[in-house]
Design an enzyme around this catalytic site. Structure first.
Site, PDB file in Angstrom:
ATOM      1  N   ASP A  13      81.558  76.242  51.927  1.00  0.00           N
ATOM      2  CA  ASP A  13      82.104  75.397  52.830  1.00  0.00           C
ATOM      3  C   ASP A  13      83.369  74.374  52.720  1.00  0.00           C
ATOM      4  O   ASP A  13      83.725  74.315  51.549  1.00  0.00           O
ATOM      5  CB  ASP A  13      80.940  73.974  52.998  1.00  0.00           C
ATOM      6  CG  ASP A  13      80.525  73.442  51.800  1.00  0.00           C
ATOM      7  OD1 ASP A  13      79.914  73.774  50.878  1.00  0.00           O
ATOM      8  OD2 ASP A  13      81.389  72.382  51.546  1.00  0.00           O
ATOM      9  N   ASP A 104      75.179  65.476  57.183  1.00  0.00           N
ATOM     10  CA  ASP A 104      75.742  65.435  55.695  1.00  0.00           C
ATOM     11  C   ASP A 104      75.277  63.856  55.502  1.00  0.00           C
ATOM     12  O   ASP A 104      76.234  63.157  55.702  1.00  0.00           O
ATOM     13  CB  ASP A 104      77.044  65.835  55.374  1.00  0.00           C
ATOM     14  CG  ASP A 104      77.433  65.451  54.067  1.00  0.00           C
ATOM     15  OD1 ASP A 104      76.868  64.831  53.183  1.00  0.00           O
ATOM     16  OD2 ASP A 104      78.667  66.044  53.726  1.00  0.00           O
ATOM     17  N   GLU A 106      74.625  61.564  52.148  1.00  0.00           N
ATOM     18  CA  GLU A 106      74.338  61.888  50.592  1.00  0.00           C
ATOM     19  C   GLU A 106      74.451  60.755  49.842  1.00  0.00           C
ATOM     20  O   GLU A 106      74.571  60.685  48.664  1.00  0.00           O
ATOM     21  CB  GLU A 106      75.446  62.978  50.256  1.00  0.00           C
ATOM     22  CG  GLU A 106      76.763  62.655  50.591  1.00  0.00           C
ATOM     23  CD  GLU A 106      78.014  63.862  50.116  1.00  0.00           C
ATOM     24  OE1 GLU A 106      78.393  63.760  48.897  1.00  0.00           O
ATOM     25  OE2 GLU A 106      77.975  64.751  51.135  1.00  0.00           O
TER      26      GLU A 106
END
Ligand SMILES: [Zn+2]
Length: 426
Positions: A13, A104, A106
């Site tokens: 990524d 995403d 996190e």
């Protein structure tokens, strides 16, 4: 959770921090897929996002994108989903890619409770799926994953845990990972510095099967920009007023994939020869449908099918190009009434039909069935076939239930017509 396994496909990524990437070189390392950073928060777009997507696609990688979530309340999460979905339009939309969009999530800058974290996550995921038509997956860290409840178990997990010895922990929402980001210090040719390494839980065939779908062809020409309609026009090259025998469509990137709008048998798949009915058409794929009409895909850079082959609707048939007489890379698509002689070519407009209308008629033969007659059901509960459209329209305030049964206003009709016109490219 499960360990890594030989035979699982590998990926990376990236974001702008990896700088300019030599994608062809990166592919030689044996990676199969890549997730590319698209956006963050409500306004930020990674400056290398579009060039990374184009580069990775042209190197033949399976490509997905991700959005870094910053929201601490549901409304902001929805606004972030809208920003992400909007940014994806620059590369032809989420449906132009092989891998799903990613949330995403996190860290917890707002010190939210677990319950609040789940509300924010669900708001983002639901809105993103509504806007892109694709179910997203969730990226998070090994510890942070413990915040998510079983209401998110239905989303695939992409989890970060940088270790050679310890697998990601079991969580209440997940007992297996779908993608594991097992290192943040990988080295891949064509990329300067460190890069994150990932493993998908299965083979390439498994990966394609999990996220691959027959391309949605329910809206003619979705994902294309219609640059020239059917009918009389000033020719873009000669400047002469001339009948345009089909529609011109543009897909990003310039050598982007072209999929069959209709199933059938390939009867031409090469450079059009002068006098054949495809002179000046460049590399042309022609597919005969079950009604005997011929679907012509012209100016391709390459044909991806062979004469005699049966092609499914939505199947890849070639790449966009600018072969033949063409003003820049585009797809000229026309529908001829016959296949012979000269592949059904006629000097006048007599031999062709308007492609958009043809596709609508071709696929519109199945009438939509009401589950129950309208007279015996609650008109504020939509039938299954109308659920998605109903949710979308009620979300922006139409048919809000405050006046059930009221006549539809002219403004509401205008909105419906405007959407229809956009969908058929008028
Ligand atoms: Zn054309």
């Amino acid at each position: 959770m499960q360990t890594r396994k030989p035979g699982n496909v590998q990926g990376i990524d990236v974001s702008r921090y990896q700088g300019t990437i030599d994608w062809a070189k990166a592919k030689t390392s044996g990676i199969t897929f890549v997730f590319i950073k698209a956006t963050e928060g409500q306004t930020y777009t990674d400056r290398n996002f579009v060039s990374n997507v184009k580069g990775a696609l042209s190197a033949g990688l399976l490509v997905g994108t991700y959005h870094f979530l910053r929201a601490t309340i549901a409304d902001v999460a929805k606004a972030e989903a809208a920003h992400y979905a909007k940014s994806l339009e620059a590369i032809g939309g989420a449906k132009a890619l092989q891998l799903p969009p990613v949330m995403d999530y996190e860290n917890n800058p707002g010190n939210l409770s677990k319950a609040q974290i789940n509300i924010v996550a669900k708001a983002f995921l639901t809105e993103l799926e509504r806007l892109t038509g694709i179910k997203p997956i969730i990226y998070t860290g090994n510890s942070f994953a413990a915040n998510f409840d079983t209401g998110l178990s239905g989303y695939d997990l992409w989890v970060a845990r940088y270790s050679n010895t310890r697998v990601p922990d079991d969580q209440s929402a997940w007992k297996t990972w779908t993608v594991w980001q097992y290192s943040d210090s990988g080295k891949v040719p064509g990329i300067a510095g460190n890069v994150d390494l990932n493993e998908y839980n299965g083979s390439l065939a498994d990966l394609k099967k999990r996220y691959g779908r027959e391309r949605d062809m329910s809206i003619p020409f979705e994902g294309y920009r219609l640059t020239s309609p059917f009918g009389m026009r000033k020719h873009p090259v000669s400047g002469v007023n001339k009948f345009h025998r089909g529609v011109d469509l543009v897909v990003i990137p310039a050598d982007g994939p072209i999929y069959a709008f209709v199933a059938g048998e390939v009867i031409h798949a090469k450079l059009g020869v002068s006098g054949s009915g495809f002179g000046n058409y460049g590399v042309t794929v022609a597919i005969k449908d079950d009604k005997g009409y011929l679907h012509v895909y012209a100016h391709l850079s390459a044909a991806g099918v062979k004469v005699g082959q049966q092609v499914k609707r939505g199947q890849l048939i070639g790449k966009q190009g600018s072969t033949g007489i063409s003003s820049g890379a585009h797809l000229h698509y026309e529908v001829r009434k016959a296949c012979t002689p000269q592949f059904g070519y006629t000097a006048t407009e007599a031999g062709v039909v308007e492609p958009t209308q043809y596709l609508i008629n071709y696929f519109g033969q199945k009438p939509v069935k009401e589950e129950k007659p309208v007279t015996v059901r609650d008109i504020n509960v939509p039938s299954e076939w109308a659920e998605a459209a109903w949710a979308e329209v009620t979300a922006i305030g139409f048919f809000d239930g405050k006046r059930p049964g009221a006549v539809i206003t002219r403004e509401e009709i205008a909105v419906v017509l405007s959407r229809l016109l956009k969908n058929i490219g008028v």
